[in-house]
Design a protein around this motif. Sequence first.
Motif, PDB file in Angstrom:
ATOM      1  N   SER A 162       0.819  -1.214   0.000  1.00  0.00           N
ATOM      2  CA  SER A 162       0.000   0.000   0.000  1.00  0.00           C
ATOM      3  C   SER A 162       0.856   1.269   0.000  1.00  0.00           C
ATOM      4  N   VAL A 163       2.031   1.211   0.659  1.00  0.00           N
ATOM      5  CA  VAL A 163       2.839   2.418   0.783  1.00  0.00           C
ATOM      6  C   VAL A 163       3.287   2.918  -0.603  1.00  0.00           C
ATOM      7  N   PHE A 164       3.536   1.972  -1.506  1.00  0.00           N
ATOM      8  CA  PHE A 164       3.957   2.391  -2.850  1.00  0.00           C
ATOM      9  C   PHE A 164       2.812   3.061  -3.604  1.00  0.00           C
ATOM     10  N   PHE A 165       1.625   2.600  -3.297  1.00  0.00           N
ATOM     11  CA  PHE A 165       0.462   3.257  -3.897  1.00  0.00           C
ATOM     12  C   PHE A 165       0.358   4.701  -3.417  1.00  0.00           C
ATOM     13  N   VAL A 166       0.583   4.905  -2.122  1.00  0.00           N
ATOM     14  CA  VAL A 166       0.540   6.267  -1.581  1.00  0.00           C
ATOM     15  C   VAL A 166       1.617   7.128  -2.232  1.00  0.00           C
ATOM     16  N   ILE A 167       2.809   6.555  -2.399  1.00  0.00           N
ATOM     17  CA  ILE A 167       3.894   7.309  -3.044  1.00  0.00           C
ATOM     18  C   ILE A 167       3.470   7.736  -4.452  1.00  0.00           C
ATOM     19  N   LEU A 168       2.846   6.788  -5.161  1.00  0.00           N
ATOM     20  CA  LEU A 168       2.374   7.099  -6.519  1.00  0.00           C
ATOM     21  C   LEU A 168       1.392   8.255  -6.512  1.00  0.00           C
ATOM     22  N   VAL A 169       0.474   8.217  -5.537  1.00  0.00           N
ATOM     23  CA  VAL A 169      -0.541   9.275  -5.455  1.00  0.00           C
ATOM     24  C   VAL A 169       0.125  10.623  -5.195  1.00  0.00           C
ATOM     25  N   VAL A 170       1.121  10.640  -4.293  1.00  0.00           N
ATOM     26  CA  VAL A 170       1.793  11.899  -3.983  1.00  0.00           C
ATOM     27  C   VAL A 170       2.517  12.434  -5.226  1.00  0.00           C
ATOM     28  N   PHE A 171       3.182  11.531  -5.921  1.00  0.00           N
ATOM     29  CA  PHE A 171       3.871  11.958  -7.146  1.00  0.00           C
ATOM     30  C   PHE A 171       2.879  12.501  -8.174  1.00  0.00           C
ATOM     31  N   PHE A 172       1.732  11.841  -8.238  1.00  0.00           N
ATOM     32  CA  PHE A 172       0.705  12.292  -9.180  1.00  0.00           C
ATOM     33  C   PHE A 172       0.246  13.707  -8.824  1.00  0.00           C
ATOM     34  N   ALA A 173       0.017  13.927  -7.513  1.00  0.00           N
ATOM     35  CA  ALA A 173      -0.443  15.248  -7.075  1.00  0.00           C
ATOM     36  C   ALA A 173       0.624  16.303  -7.360  1.00  0.00           C
ATOM     37  N   LEU A 174       1.891  15.927  -7.098  1.00  0.00           N
ATOM     38  CA  LEU A 174       2.980  16.863  -7.389  1.00  0.00           C
ATOM     39  C   LEU A 174       3.039  17.180  -8.882  1.00  0.00           C
ATOM     40  N   GLY A 175       2.867  16.138  -9.670  1.00  0.00           N
ATOM     41  CA  GLY A 175       2.885  16.323 -11.123  1.00  0.00           C
ATOM     42  C   GLY A 175       1.791  17.269 -11.565  1.00  0.00           C
ATOM     43  N   TRP A 176       0.642  17.139 -10.948  1.00  0.00           N
ATOM     44  CA  TRP A 176      -0.490  18.005 -11.264  1.00  0.00           C
ATOM     45  C   TRP A 176      -0.135  19.456 -10.975  1.00  0.00           C
ATOM     46  N   GLN A 177       0.523  19.657  -9.812  1.00  0.00           N
ATOM     47  CA  GLN A 177       0.859  21.019  -9.410  1.00  0.00           C
ATOM     48  C   GLN A 177       1.986  21.580 -10.271  1.00  0.00           C
ATOM     49  N   ILE A 178       3.023  20.753 -10.508  1.00  0.00           N
ATOM     50  CA  ILE A 178       4.166  21.211 -11.309  1.00  0.00           C
ATOM     51  C   ILE A 178       3.735  21.475 -12.751  1.00  0.00           C
ATOM     52  N   GLY A 179       2.854  20.621 -13.242  1.00  0.00           N
ATOM     53  CA  GLY A 179       2.372  20.803 -14.617  1.00  0.00           C
ATOM     54  C   GLY A 179       1.365  21.932 -14.750  1.00  0.00           C
ATOM     55  N   GLN A 180       1.028  22.554 -13.619  1.00  0.00           N
ATOM     56  CA  GLN A 180       0.050  23.659 -13.595  1.00  0.00           C
ATOM     57  C   GLN A 180      -1.217  23.293 -14.346  1.00  0.00           C
ATOM     58  N   ILE A 181      -1.674  22.092 -14.100  1.00  0.00           N
ATOM     59  CA  ILE A 181      -2.889  21.629 -14.769  1.00  0.00           C
ATOM     60  C   ILE A 181      -4.090  22.390 -14.200  1.00  0.00           C
ATOM     61  N   ASP A 182      -4.853  22.970 -15.083  1.00  0.00           N
ATOM     62  CA  ASP A 182      -5.986  23.814 -14.674  1.00  0.00           C
ATOM     63  C   ASP A 182      -7.185  23.477 -15.553  1.00  0.00           C
ATOM     64  N   LEU A 183      -7.893  22.450 -15.134  1.00  0.00           N
ATOM     65  CA  LEU A 183      -9.017  21.983 -15.950  1.00  0.00           C
ATOM     66  C   LEU A 183     -10.124  23.020 -16.028  1.00  0.00           C
ATOM     67  N   VAL A 184     -10.292  23.786 -14.929  1.00  0.00           N
ATOM     68  CA  VAL A 184     -11.363  24.788 -14.902  1.00  0.00           C
ATOM     69  C   VAL A 184     -11.144  25.820 -16.005  1.00  0.00           C
ATOM     70  N   ASN A 185      -9.895  26.323 -16.065  1.00  0.00           N
ATOM     71  CA  ASN A 185      -9.562  27.289 -17.100  1.00  0.00           C
ATOM     72  C   ASN A 185      -9.768  26.700 -18.487  1.00  0.00           C
ATOM     73  N   MET A 186      -9.354  25.445 -18.593  1.00  0.00           N
ATOM     74  CA  MET A 186      -9.415  24.809 -19.899  1.00  0.00           C
ATOM     75  C   MET A 186     -10.852  24.784 -20.406  1.00  0.00           C
ATOM     76  N   VAL A 187     -11.768  24.525 -19.495  1.00  0.00           N
ATOM     77  CA  VAL A 187     -13.163  24.412 -19.913  1.00  0.00           C
ATOM     78  C   VAL A 187     -13.800  25.780 -20.078  1.00  0.00           C
ATOM     79  N   THR A 188     -13.604  26.654 -19.066  1.00  0.00           N
ATOM     80  CA  THR A 188     -14.342  27.917 -19.079  1.00  0.00           C
ATOM     81  C   THR A 188     -13.819  28.885 -20.135  1.00  0.00           C
ATOM     82  N   GLN A 189     -12.532  28.766 -20.479  1.00  0.00           N
ATOM     83  CA  GLN A 189     -11.999  29.729 -21.445  1.00  0.00           C
ATOM     84  C   GLN A 189     -11.821  29.146 -22.840  1.00  0.00           C
ATOM     85  N   ALA A 190     -12.411  27.980 -23.021  1.00  0.00           N
ATOM     86  CA  ALA A 190     -12.234  27.312 -24.310  1.00  0.00           C
ATOM     87  C   ALA A 190     -12.728  28.180 -25.459  1.00  0.00           C
ATOM     88  N   ASP A 191     -13.806  28.913 -25.210  1.00  0.00           N
ATOM     89  CA  ASP A 191     -14.391  29.685 -26.310  1.00  0.00           C
ATOM     90  C   ASP A 191     -13.497  30.811 -26.795  1.00  0.00           C
TER      91      ASP A 191
END
Lengths: 268, 507
Positions: B119-148
Amino acid sequence: MLEIRNLTKVYDDGTVALKNVSFGVPDGEFLVVIGLSGSGKSTLLRCINRLIDPTEGEILWDGVDLAQLKGEELRMTRRKIGMIFQHFNLVKRSQVLTNVLSGRLGYTSTRRSLVGRFSKEDIDKAWVALKRLGIEDQALKRADELSGGQQQRVGVARALMQEPSMILADEPVASLDPVLAHSILQYLEMLNQEDKMTIICSLHYLDLVQRYSTRVIGLRDGEIVYEGSRADIQAMSDEEFKDIYGEEAERVGSGLEGALKVDEGGAA
Amino acid sequence: MNDKMNLNHKAENIRKPSWVPVPLAALFSLIIPGLGQIFARSIRRGILLFFSYATILGLLVWRFILAAPRDEGFADIVKKGWHLDPFLIIITILFILLHLWIVYDAYLLAKHRDRTPLSVFFVILVVFFALGWQIGQIDLVNMVTQADEALPALSRIAWPWIKAIEYDEDEIRAVANIEVPCPEDHDPPAANEVGNDPVIVTDLTCGILKEQDGTLGTILRLEGHNFIPGVDVNIMWADPINNEFRQRQGGEYVILIPDENGYFEFDIEMPYRLLPPSANEPTYIWELFALQIAAVGDAHLSQDFILVVEKMIETIFIGMMATFFGVIFALPVSFFAARNLMSASPVTLVIYYLVRGVLNIIRSIEPIIWAISAVIVVGLGPFAGILALVFHSIAALGKLYSEAIESIDPGPIEAIHATGANWVQTVIYAVIPQIIPPFVSFTIYRWDINVRMSTIIGLVGGGGIGFLLVQFIRILDYRSAGMCVWFIAITVAILDYVSAEIRARFV
């Protein structure tokens, strides 16, 4: 008359393929070489037309030692020795006709072959050969479009083009099913009997050996362990055959020959 | 299957017990994550967990400092980071969770030596995923609302053909002279007379300009006759020193649209203009003029369209020439890179490895890098693009050709040899028929690739349509850029189809 004297072949890696092999082949004989894979059959055949250089020994053909031949002389001699291979060794992407014509290369000047021009006689000869083997309707197809049996017939036609006095056949039917095996061997028999060519052929199956050979030699580990006439072979039982040959020996299945006569030269 | 599982079970059972008591292992991991596992005799696992934890910690610190670069002190930085980027809160929580999970993992590991908790490796994966999200500046809200907002640009790129045609333009210019101010000793200029040509007429032909202090200028009644109906007319002035400027009224430029008779009328307030001190003549003539730009004649292909087609042709030829030179050089090279030909002696084998090595290095450098270097040497333009692609083509084709040579079937060579053919005849009848089809196939494939790549090469100055495309994008001319995109797509599709057809025939 072909006479092999004390033929020995040692490969670079130290493998001894042939040990002091000696035997004679009178003209017009259908000699079958039997033996397990790796027993030296292929090496023996390839030493005769010098695709492989023997380490020691003499290969006397009508008094000329083939083992000593070089360059142009060797090529001139090779022209008279046709060869048929287990895997047909056709140029797959070339036309059937081109494959057959390549049997004439030994008789064609380099300049002519550079531009791909064969003489009118050669082309006529190729059609005759194709007709004789019953595949003239396949002549303009690519070689790899043909079935296995047809491809081997192209191989035979290519050898025929050399107008050879001897044909070496290295397991010519090992990649074919029993019906086709008989059909190809019948062509060889025809060449042997009608055109009086000497045939040296390696085979695996006892019933084929019994049916076609006029003499048999058996190889094991590069040495001749058996030599027998046609009568000896006819009398040979499966047990004796296995004794010489090893446990792999088997019959193709008799009773097919009758059906084959009707089918001769037909669809493969 | 059962046996295997039993075996595994056995292997777990013989794992040696922990060096330290269970609570101590947990405590060690609480202090330094991973240490507990090491003391519980799972050394590799402990090291792995420690480095994972350290990496995550390092990344987290970096993200916080990046979020709050001007703050000092741990508490301030963390507070500012949370404030500016709420996603960091989630990561922080996950990080603490990971720490605790490693403690729990050490506890489990020390207690049950026959189990391997994952299980601990799964948690590590999740943390890396969250970090990746933050580092990648992923902003789904912007992507959707400003698409037009992308729509105007996209629609121009998607259907750019309005720019493909244009009309010859004719400039209609009708002038009326206005004297400033009204003269006292002579008559002001005569008003224009209405005939069949476009003309503007004012009720007054003299007046005063608007003053700096706000005094209004003279209002002129402007009438236009014989203009082209429905097409914009700009009202402009030319002052005595021939500066032209547009009439502005109520904060907007004055643009009039003539009615179906080509007539318009408008009240014009004379503009404000500061006269230079040297202007000491009593009166000046100002020109009031109406400018109408009208399309005349038939539609024809626009300049941009022709340019795009020209550059497209250039691109295809860049690809062709690069392939051509690539083939010429790759052919000889490929024989040195074919193992079956070069394994005869140690010397040739060394050459083989050298050639292979060089080819691999050249091939691993992107054509765009080669293009940048080539631009430095030969300057901007198609030649630089050709050079870049030639380099890459030699390497790629050399490898492909040599592999085709390596895969030659030796059987036919043996057979042709056995017929008494000499060396040249053997090559012609047994070797060449085998290598021609793959060579042709690879060459056409390469041409296809080269044309596609030359558009990319163009972006860095290697000529062709890529060069044009990047310029259109820079001047925000999305319609012309769209034409480039369309032409590239069409060309690549056609080439793709053609090359597939040819290859299918040859192989």
